[in-house]
Design an enzyme around this catalytic site. Structure first.
Site, short mmCIF file in Angstrom:
data_model
loop_
_atom_site.label_atom_id
_atom_site.label_comp_id
_atom_site.label_asym_id
_atom_site.label_seq_id
_atom_site.Cartn_x
_atom_site.Cartn_y
_atom_site.Cartn_z
N LYS A 188 0.86 -1.20 0.00
CA LYS A 188 0.00 0.00 0.00
C LYS A 188 0.88 1.23 0.00
CE LYS A 188 -1.97 2.50 3.20
NZ LYS A 188 -1.74 3.82 2.57
N GLU A 264 9.81 0.48 10.76
CA GLU A 264 10.86 1.50 10.63
C GLU A 264 10.17 2.83 10.92
OE1 GLU A 264 12.79 4.25 9.72
OE2 GLU A 264 12.88 3.76 7.58
N CYS A 298 13.23 10.21 8.21
CA CYS A 298 13.14 9.62 9.55
C CYS A 298 14.46 9.78 10.30
CB CYS A 298 12.74 8.16 9.45
SG CYS A 298 13.63 7.29 8.18
N GLU A 395 9.19 14.39 16.85
CA GLU A 395 9.63 14.42 15.46
C GLU A 395 8.84 15.49 14.72
OE1 GLU A 395 8.77 10.90 13.00
OE2 GLU A 395 10.83 11.06 12.30
P1 NAD Z 1 1.64 7.73 8.96
O1 NAD Z 1 2.48 6.88 9.83
O2 NAD Z 1 0.22 8.01 9.35
O3 NAD Z 1 1.57 7.08 7.47
C1 NAD Z 1 2.51 6.22 6.91
C2 NAD Z 1 1.80 5.10 6.18
O4 NAD Z 1 0.99 4.38 7.11
C3 NAD Z 1 0.84 5.57 5.09
O5 NAD Z 1 0.87 4.63 4.02
C4 NAD Z 1 -0.51 5.52 5.77
O6 NAD Z 1 -1.59 5.36 4.89
C5 NAD Z 1 -0.35 4.30 6.66
N1 NAD Z 1 -1.24 4.27 7.82
C6 NAD Z 1 -1.74 5.32 8.52
N2 NAD Z 1 -2.55 4.88 9.51
C7 NAD Z 1 -2.57 3.54 9.43
C8 NAD Z 1 -3.22 2.52 10.17
N3 NAD Z 1 -4.02 2.81 11.19
N4 NAD Z 1 -3.00 1.24 9.83
C9 NAD Z 1 -2.19 0.92 8.81
N5 NAD Z 1 -1.56 1.84 8.06
C10 NAD Z 1 -1.74 3.13 8.36
O7 NAD Z 1 2.38 9.07 8.72
P2 NAD Z 1 1.77 10.50 8.30
O8 NAD Z 1 0.47 10.82 8.97
O9 NAD Z 1 1.75 10.54 6.84
O10 NAD Z 1 2.87 11.43 8.90
C11 NAD Z 1 2.82 11.71 10.28
C12 NAD Z 1 4.17 11.72 10.90
O11 NAD Z 1 4.76 10.44 10.73
C13 NAD Z 1 5.17 12.65 10.23
O12 NAD Z 1 5.04 13.95 10.69
C14 NAD Z 1 6.46 12.03 10.63
O13 NAD Z 1 6.79 12.45 11.92
C15 NAD Z 1 6.15 10.55 10.65
N6 NAD Z 1 6.61 9.87 9.41
C16 NAD Z 1 7.72 9.13 9.51
C17 NAD Z 1 8.20 8.50 8.39
C18 NAD Z 1 9.44 7.68 8.42
O14 NAD Z 1 10.09 7.51 7.40
N7 NAD Z 1 9.78 7.08 9.54
C19 NAD Z 1 7.56 8.65 7.16
C20 NAD Z 1 6.38 9.40 7.10
C21 NAD Z 1 5.93 10.01 8.25
#
Ligand code: NAD
Length: 497
Positions: A188, A264, A298, A395
């Protein structure tokens, strides 16, 4: 309904953008025929809309992946798996301009950085293609009338959920070890950045992978992501994203079929500069450490600790350096920093900047929106920070860092480790002993010495503490996609000796 649309980028001109769900090597619309808009972060305008997967589509993708795992993919020799992967890497390289342009359009990263990402995608897939026929077990000598051996076997159907900061690169880190070891995939993409993965899916088909080996769905975390992590017929889930969602995924995995989990997650990485560092070099790496990919990494070096002997000089020069970072149109060749990925991320970052000001930190540079259209934020440096401030703990995931002084090595290590995260860290010094002592003492999965953000697909990457579970990249990632079977063969002779 047509499942492609004609889009345009300044690099490629018009191209055909797939918008469907890629299930069983076919483009489909999705059972509920839902769609969602994809926004250009540079202009805030809708680029197109793509099909949205619901639980029903996840079920179909899992069924296709299961069937391929039990039949066609099982029949493919490791040597042939390797060939498919290397062909795919070649196709990525042949389509580098297109993939990079789509990435810049959708994510907002500069075209130069996007090209770097796509080159790294090809290299990562080729590297794991090289591993596919080198997955080996052991023979273990236990008794003369027995033959014992181990077999690393694939785990099965893997759900993979990726973020928007490096859409294609995160995809390659996940599919590389999974495919090399003989698993099948339901991937996804992030709802903010589905486009490049959709273009990539056509290349998977062109490379000759059997139907159902790689399935790609666009959709939201709370619907499609949640359906993956709680699915009873997915054997493993691999996730990159926020720590909070990582916890949710782990809970869903635990309360469904106890699928294996790798995570991760986030970071709050320290970047430590000692008095004896080469200041010019250190400033470049500190600047790159925080502002690369608009701070949306990250492993971003968000907490900068500078030894008191050079602090003032360093801060002065670092401010000048940060202000030289060209912020603007991702398609301009000299752009270093494009827009943040979405309105939501823009708002989150601006609220951290507000909280830093309210808690009494000093804005040395930036702190404002850049321009009047698109999600652009000026490179921002805070000083006069205290460890308990929100901007020092959480973060931010944007072009915002905090800088503080330290006295000696002991204090640098203490400050560096003062976080619940443990993804990365860096040290700048000319003293080899200091660099090794401090590297050993920092609680982080990656430590850079006199550099930053230099990742390589040969080197394991992952988090200590709350930055994750398991490792991506390198040989280490293969273990995350295999399970060891021990086989004990009795060679005859009397029972029980
Ligand atoms: P997120 O963790 O919500 O999203 C990342 C992925 O997880 C997306 O594909 C999203 O659709 C999916 N996801 C979201 N909720 C889910 C659930 N309940 N079950 C399964 N999958 C789910 O991140 P975001 O809202 O896009 O960003 C928020 C914060 O996350 C950012 O501000 C940052 O701090 C952090 N982030 C970290 C990384 C990293 O590389 N570690 C990457 C993106 C965001």
């Amino acid at each position: 309904m047509s499942l492609t649309v004609k889009l345009t980028t300044p690099v490629t001109g018009a191209y055909q953008q797939p918008i469907g769900l890629f299930i069983n090597n076919e483009w489909v619309e999705g059972v509920d025929k839902k769609k969602f808009d994809v926004i250009n972060p540079s202009t805030e305008e809708v680029i197109t809309s793509v099909c949205e997967a619901t639980e029903k589509d996840v079920d179909l993708a899992v069924a296709a992946a299961r069937k391929a795992f039990e039949t066609s993919w099982k029949q493919v020799t490791p040597r042939q798996r390797s060939r498919f992967m290397i062909k795919l890497a070649d196709l990525v390289e042949n389509n580098l301009e297109l993939l990079a342009a789509v990435e810049s359009l959708d994510n907002g990263k500069s075209i130069a950085m996007a090209k770097g990402d796509v080159g790294a995608v090809a290299a990562c897939i080729r590297y794991y293609g090289g591993w596919a026929d080198k997955i080996e077990g052991k023979t273990i000598d236990i008794a003369p009338d027995m033959f014992h051996y181990t077999r690393p076997e694939p785990i099965g159907v893997c759900g993979q959920i990726i973020p928007w900061n490096f859409p294609l690169l995160m995809l390659s880190w996940k599919i590389g070890p999974a495919l090399a070891t003989g698993n099948t995939i339901v991937m996804k993409s992030a709802e903010q950045t589905p486009l490049s993965a959709l273009v990539f899916a056509n290349l998977v088909k062109e490379a000759g992978f059997p139907a159902g080996v790689f399935n790609l769905i666009s959709g939201f975390g709370k619907v499609a992501g949640a359906a993956i992590s709680s699915h009873m017929d997915i054997d493993k889930v691999a996730f990159t994203g926020s720590t909070i969602v990582g916890r949710t995924i782990m809970k869903a995995a635990a309360s469904s079929n106890l699928k294996k989990v790798t995570l991760e997650l986030g970071g709050k990485s320290p970047n430590i500069v000692f008095n004896d560092a080469d200041i010019e070099q250190a400033i470049s790496w500190v600047n790159f450490g925080i502002y690369f990919n608009h701070g949306q990494c990250c492993c971003a070096g968000t907490r900068i600790f500078v030894q008191e002997g050079i602090y003032d000089k360093f801060l002065d020069a670092f401010k000048k350096r940060a202000q030289q970072n060209k912020v603007g149109d991702p398609f301009a060749q000299d752009t270093f920093q494009g827009p943040q990925v979405s309105q939501l991320q823009y708002d989150r970052i601006m609220s951290y900047i507000k909280s830093g000001k309210e808690e009494g930190a000093t804005v040395e540079v930036g702190g404002q929106r850049h321009g009047d259209k698109g999600y652009f934020i000026q490179p921002t440096i805070f000083s006069n920070v205290r460890p308990e401030m929100k901007i020092m703990q959480e973060e931010i995931f944007g072009p915002v860092c905090a800088i503080a002084k330290f006295k000696d090595e002991e204090e640098a290590i203490k400050l560096g480790n003062e976080t619940t995260y443990g993804l990365a860290a860096a040290i700048h010094t000319k003293d080899l002993n200091t660099s090794i002592r401090v590297s050993n003492a920092l609680k982080a999965g990656t430590v850079w010495v006199n550099c930053y953000n230099l990742l390589s697909h040969q080197l394991p990457f992952g988090g200590f503490k709350q930055s994750g579970i398991g490792r991506e990249l390198g040989e280490a990632a293969l273990a995350e996609y295999t399970q060891i079977k021990s086989v004990a063969v009795r060679l005859g002779g009397p029972l029980f000796g």
